[in-house]
Write a protein that holds these residues in place. Structure first.
Motif, mmCIF file in Angstrom:
data_model
loop_
_atom_site.group_PDB
_atom_site.id
_atom_site.type_symbol
_atom_site.label_atom_id
_atom_site.label_comp_id
_atom_site.label_asym_id
_atom_site.label_seq_id
_atom_site.Cartn_x
_atom_site.Cartn_y
_atom_site.Cartn_z
ATOM 1 N N PRO A 1 0.839 -1.211 0.000
ATOM 2 C CA PRO A 1 0.000 0.000 0.000
ATOM 3 C C PRO A 1 0.872 1.259 0.000
ATOM 4 C CG PRO A 1 -0.647 -1.525 1.756
ATOM 5 C CD PRO A 1 0.659 -2.013 1.218
ATOM 6 N N ASP A 2 0.349 2.337 -0.546
ATOM 7 C CA ASP A 2 1.040 3.619 -0.574
ATOM 8 C C ASP A 2 1.109 4.179 0.852
ATOM 9 O OD1 ASP A 2 1.944 6.205 -0.877
ATOM 10 O OD2 ASP A 2 0.480 6.756 -2.428
ATOM 11 N N PRO A 3 2.307 4.439 1.406
ATOM 12 C CA PRO A 3 2.401 4.988 2.767
ATOM 13 C C PRO A 3 1.623 6.285 2.951
ATOM 14 C CG PRO A 3 4.555 4.246 2.009
ATOM 15 C CD PRO A 3 3.647 4.176 0.826
ATOM 16 N N ASN A 4 1.423 7.026 1.857
ATOM 17 C CA ASN A 4 0.686 8.284 1.958
ATOM 18 C C ASN A 4 -0.791 8.075 2.281
ATOM 19 O OD1 ASN A 4 2.927 9.963 1.351
ATOM 20 N ND2 ASN A 4 2.692 9.492 -0.821
ATOM 21 N N THR A 5 -1.258 6.827 2.184
ATOM 22 C CA THR A 5 -2.665 6.539 2.506
ATOM 23 C C THR A 5 -2.836 6.095 3.954
ATOM 24 O OG1 THR A 5 -2.512 4.197 1.838
ATOM 25 C CG2 THR A 5 -3.025 5.814 0.110
ATOM 26 N N CYS A 6 -1.783 6.236 4.748
ATOM 27 C CA CYS A 6 -1.785 5.735 6.126
ATOM 28 C C CYS A 6 -3.006 6.200 6.919
ATOM 29 C CB CYS A 6 -0.504 6.174 6.833
ATOM 30 S SG CYS A 6 -0.439 5.784 8.589
ATOM 31 N N ASP A 7 -3.380 7.469 6.783
ATOM 32 C CA ASP A 7 -4.483 8.024 7.563
ATOM 33 C C ASP A 7 -5.800 8.050 6.799
ATOM 34 O OD1 ASP A 7 -2.875 8.427 9.762
ATOM 35 O OD2 ASP A 7 -2.380 10.493 9.245
ATOM 36 N N ILE B 1 -15.579 0.151 17.752
ATOM 37 C CA ILE B 1 -16.356 1.159 17.025
ATOM 38 C C ILE B 1 -15.456 2.233 16.426
ATOM 39 C CG2 ILE B 1 -18.058 3.003 17.339
ATOM 40 C CD1 ILE B 1 -19.426 1.113 19.411
ATOM 41 N N ALA B 2 -14.519 2.750 17.202
ATOM 42 C CA ALA B 2 -13.680 3.852 16.718
ATOM 43 C C ALA B 2 -12.740 3.425 15.600
ATOM 44 C CB ALA B 2 -12.871 4.433 17.881
ATOM 45 N N LYS B 3 -12.254 2.186 15.648
ATOM 46 C CA LYS B 3 -11.206 1.759 14.714
ATOM 47 C C LYS B 3 -11.729 1.050 13.472
ATOM 48 C CE LYS B 3 -7.677 1.134 18.315
ATOM 49 N NZ LYS B 3 -6.805 0.139 19.004
ATOM 50 N N PRO C 1 -9.577 8.957 16.788
ATOM 51 C CA PRO C 1 -10.007 9.752 15.639
ATOM 52 C C PRO C 1 -11.219 9.212 14.897
ATOM 53 C CG PRO C 1 -7.962 8.573 15.153
ATOM 54 C CD PRO C 1 -8.214 8.425 16.611
ATOM 55 N N GLY C 2 -11.648 8.002 15.199
ATOM 56 C CA GLY C 2 -12.858 7.502 14.560
ATOM 57 C C GLY C 2 -14.122 8.177 15.064
ATOM 58 N N LEU D 1 -15.997 18.953 18.778
ATOM 59 C CA LEU D 1 -14.780 18.881 19.575
ATOM 60 C C LEU D 1 -13.735 17.903 19.053
ATOM 61 C CD1 LEU D 1 -16.331 18.856 23.176
ATOM 62 C CD2 LEU D 1 -15.848 20.811 21.697
ATOM 63 N N ASP D 2 -14.102 16.974 18.180
ATOM 64 C CA ASP D 2 -13.096 16.039 17.685
ATOM 65 C C ASP D 2 -12.052 16.800 16.879
ATOM 66 O OD1 ASP D 2 -14.165 15.583 14.570
ATOM 67 O OD2 ASP D 2 -15.763 15.931 16.019
#
Length: 724
Positions: A365-371, A494-496, A537-538, A633-634
């Motif tokens: 996978p492209d590292p730039n897609t990490c997030d 749920i978050a992940k 962050p989810g 607030l997130d």
């Protein structure tokens, strides 16, 4: 002497063993299909073991050899529209369900002719386990997080027992569809001692869910024997105490497992679920990797050999040879063809140069897609027209905050049949413990789901409903502190989920809870959850300070494909403020802050009940501060356009929150402000927050722990002093 009387048990607990008549009833074609699937899964695992020995598998590799025959038997009774999930040892669960989805029906012999769909399934599964882009989740999930929606696999899970509540939610959705579809959740003996699994047993029984608890009892939790884990070593005994029909079967006999699954299905598809199916199996290797357990000293070689002699693959072959359905040559050919199938998949993913085998570089996978895929891009809300209170054309009237919450939820239930609410006491007390569900149980009793005191279980159930995508849960968590009980489901699951499964999953769930600081409920009922949830962050987080904003933000949250935490305040519930009277169908954009008071001396960033407190202090003492209600607030929801414009005007910032510093939200905001606007700050960012400890019950000690008007005034005066 006291009289003792045996108490009868009115629930089935049966050992199931197949007979020759069962084999013949299933028939040659179906048995050959099962054996073919078993050969593919076995060859797949052996190929993975070889790749692992070459250092080509990143992370743990939990092989399923020894468990594979039983799961083939169970999955042969499920269709594509039936759903399954599993635990960290889940390759066999995934493949057995996937192969049933794609493989040719009524296969007379393998004949070396696997369909392109079968080849693609093996290839993509192997790619996922190796962390490569062609995998079902783009390599994000790896060995322990395997998901393929189209095949009915809702996801395997690295947390022991973590996927069991999710399966209950999927079963709740299946039950509501009333189509006779079932859910199977696979987990091991080690999971049977985890609280959320037992909570889910109770919930599934309480709601009559079409859920099979498929327990793989392999005798060991890593190296700890079952006898070292529990007095009762028959895991199916757990079901009896919850009134769940339970079945036990020799998992080394795939046809016996199939016959037991038939009985389970009969119950589940007829609305008599749930059921427990315990299969006694044995993992041929250590917990992780391709080395025998005896190498680590916790198993004897003799024990391993006894179980290996009962290999379910060899058992099926011998039985079918004895029935005259196959020859040994046929069986050997099937094994060779399966080995070739999996070897070809591995060859497509690797390259050998100078005797060294490596991953094909172009498949990473492209590292730039990490997030990527941490959260929705909110395209589901793009069609909405947003309106703020000052531009609202409907009628506004003074309204109690809590009345506006309840009125809007009734309206939303009227307009969206997908919604349902669940939580403790939501169906009674005239709208739950605070009145937020008033009007719902009377009109929609089937959509107002009361739960036992089992936050781990019912929060996870809600997550499972969201995963299936058809219904949208609104979970009421009576106090945010109780979220710590459900932390695995809230944060690991749920978050992940969206990110972990490569963006192939949505999580449309709203979680309502309230901050009760100052009510005398003490340390375990007075938490502000903003700081905790902002770490994941989810989650999206909204904290409305008035009923008009609450309705607009809640309406957007209920259409969002991400989980949204809606924070309420007990202090605000009975306050009377302007709210819409004749139109609750408006929206306020997630991720927008609002300047609620203009000023020049400094900027105050705050939320929830502290907005009104800050405004009162400024009005009473003539302080020229600009107050921003953050609302979202997130981290992704902070409105830096609004915040930045104010900072560039005042050059001085205060972050104001009511709760204690040790689990506070303000640190995140301060860091971002200083990073983004350092050149515009004439003074260090100030914070106003409570003490180090959580509030306790004693009234003066409680008051000393949180922020009120006095602390706000002191903080504002210090900010003015900064400016000379």
């Amino acid at each position: 002497m006291a009289k003792a009387t045996n108490i009868p048990i009115d629930v089935k607990w049966l050992q199931i063993t197949a007979t020759d008549a069962d084999w013949k009833k299933i028939g040659k074609p179906e048995c050959i299909k099962m054996l073919t699937h078993l050969h593919i899964i076995r060859a797949f695992e052996e190929t993975l073991s070889g790749l692992n020995n070459n250092g080509l598998i990143h992370g743990p590799l939990h092989l399923s050899i020894g468990h594979d025959g039983a799961v083939v038997g169970a999955m042969s009774e499920l269709g594509t529209d039936d759903l399954v999930n599993g635990s960290h040892r889940g390759h066999h669960v995934f493949l057995a369900k996937a192969l049933n989805h794609v493989h040719e029906q009524n296969v007379e012999s393998s004949a070396g002719k696997f369909s392109p769909a079968v080849k693609d399934t093996v290839y993509r599964t192997m790619a996922e386990i190796m962390g490569l882009q062609p995998g079902y989740s783009g390599g994000r999930g790896g060995s322990m997080h395997l998901r393929w929606k189209e095949a009915g696999v809702i996801g395997t899970n690295a947390i022991v027992g973590g996927g069991v509540p999710t399966a209950a939610g999927a079963a709740w959705s299946q039950q509501r569809d009333s189509k006779g579809k079932v859910v199977l959740t696979a987990f091991g003996d080690g999971s049977c001692h985890i609280g959320n699994v037992l909570e889910t047993f109770n919930l599934a029984a309480l709601y009559d869910l079409p859920l099979c608890f498929y327990i793989e009892n392999n005798g060991y939790a890593v190296s700890t024997t079952v006898a070292e884990q529990a007095r009762e070593t028959r895991m199916s005994a757990r079901g009896i105490g919850f009134g769940i029909p339970s079945f036990k079967v020799d998992g080394m006999d795939p046809i016996s497992v199939r016959m037991a699954m038939q009985k389970v299905n009969e119950l589940l598809r007829n609305g008599q679920g749930p059921a427990v199916l315990e299969v006694d199996v044995y993992r041929f290797y250590h917990h992780s990797g391709g080395v025998k357990g005896s190498a680590f000293g916790y198993r004897e070689k003799e024990e391993e050999q006894e179980w290996i002699a009962r290999d379910p693959l060899r058992f099926m072959e011998a039985k079918m040879i004895n029935l005259g359905w196959l020859s040994q040559e046929d069986c050997d050919a099937m094994g060779a063809e399966a080995a070739e199938l999996t070897a070809n998949a591995a060859a497509r993913l690797t390259v050998t140069s100078n005797g060294t085998r490596t991953i094909r570089e172009e498949l990473w996978p492209d590292p730039n897609t990490c997030d990527d895929s941490l959260r929705s891009n909110l395209e589901e809300l793009e069609h909405l027209d947003y309106v703020e209170q000052e531009h609202f054309t409907g009628t506004l009237a003074p309204t109690k905050f809590i009345a506006a919450i309840a009125k809007n939820m009734v309206r939303r239930f009227d307009t969206d049949e997908r919604l349902f609410v669940l939580g403790e006491d939501v169906h009674k007390l005239i709208g739950g413990t605070n009145g937020a569900t008033k009007g719902i149980p009377e009109r929609w009793p089937d959509r107002c789901v009361p739960t036992p005191i089992a936050e781990h279980g019912f929060v996870g159930l809600a997550g499972g409903v969201a995963v299936t995508g058809k219904y949208r849960p609104v979970v009421e968590l009576m106090y945010p502190d109780f979220g710590l009980v459900a932390a695995d489901q809230l944060f690991n699951q749920i978050a992940k989920a969206r990110h972990m499964f490569g963006g192939t999953i949505n999580m449309p769930l709203v979680l309502r809870t309230k901050v009760a600081i100052g009510t005398g409920y003490g340390s375990q009922h007075s938490m502000d959850p903003a700081g905790l949830f902002s770490m994941w962050p989810g989650w999206r987080i909204v904290a409305p300070s008035n009923p008009f904003d609450y309705v607009g933000l809640m309406n957007s949250a209920l259409l969002c494909e991400d989980p949204v935490l809606v924070i309420e305040s007990v202090e605000l519930y009975n306050k009377v403020m302007p709210a819409a009277v004749d139109n609750d169908d408006y929206f306020i954009a997630l991720g927008t802050a609002k300047v609620v008071r203009e000023g020049a001396k400094f900027t105050v960033l705050t939320y929830l009940n502290m907005v009104g407190r800050a405004m009162d202090v400024c009005e009473e003492h003539g302080i020229d501060a600009e107050i921003i209600d953050l609302r979202s607030l997130d981290r992704a929801g902070l409105d830096w356009d609004t915040i930045g414009a104010s900072i560039e005007k005042t050059n001085h910032v205060i972050v104001l929150e009511q709760g204690c510093v040790t689990n506070s939200y303000g640190g995140l905001v301060v860091e971002e402000v200083q990073k983004r606007y350092f050149d515009h700050l004439d003074h260090p960012v100030r914070r106003i927050h409570g003490g180090e400890a959580s509030p306790v019950v004693s009234k003066p000690l409680e008051r000393a722990a949180f922020v009120g008007a006095e602390e706000i005034l002191t903080g504002f005066e210090q900010a003015i002093a900064d400016q000379g």
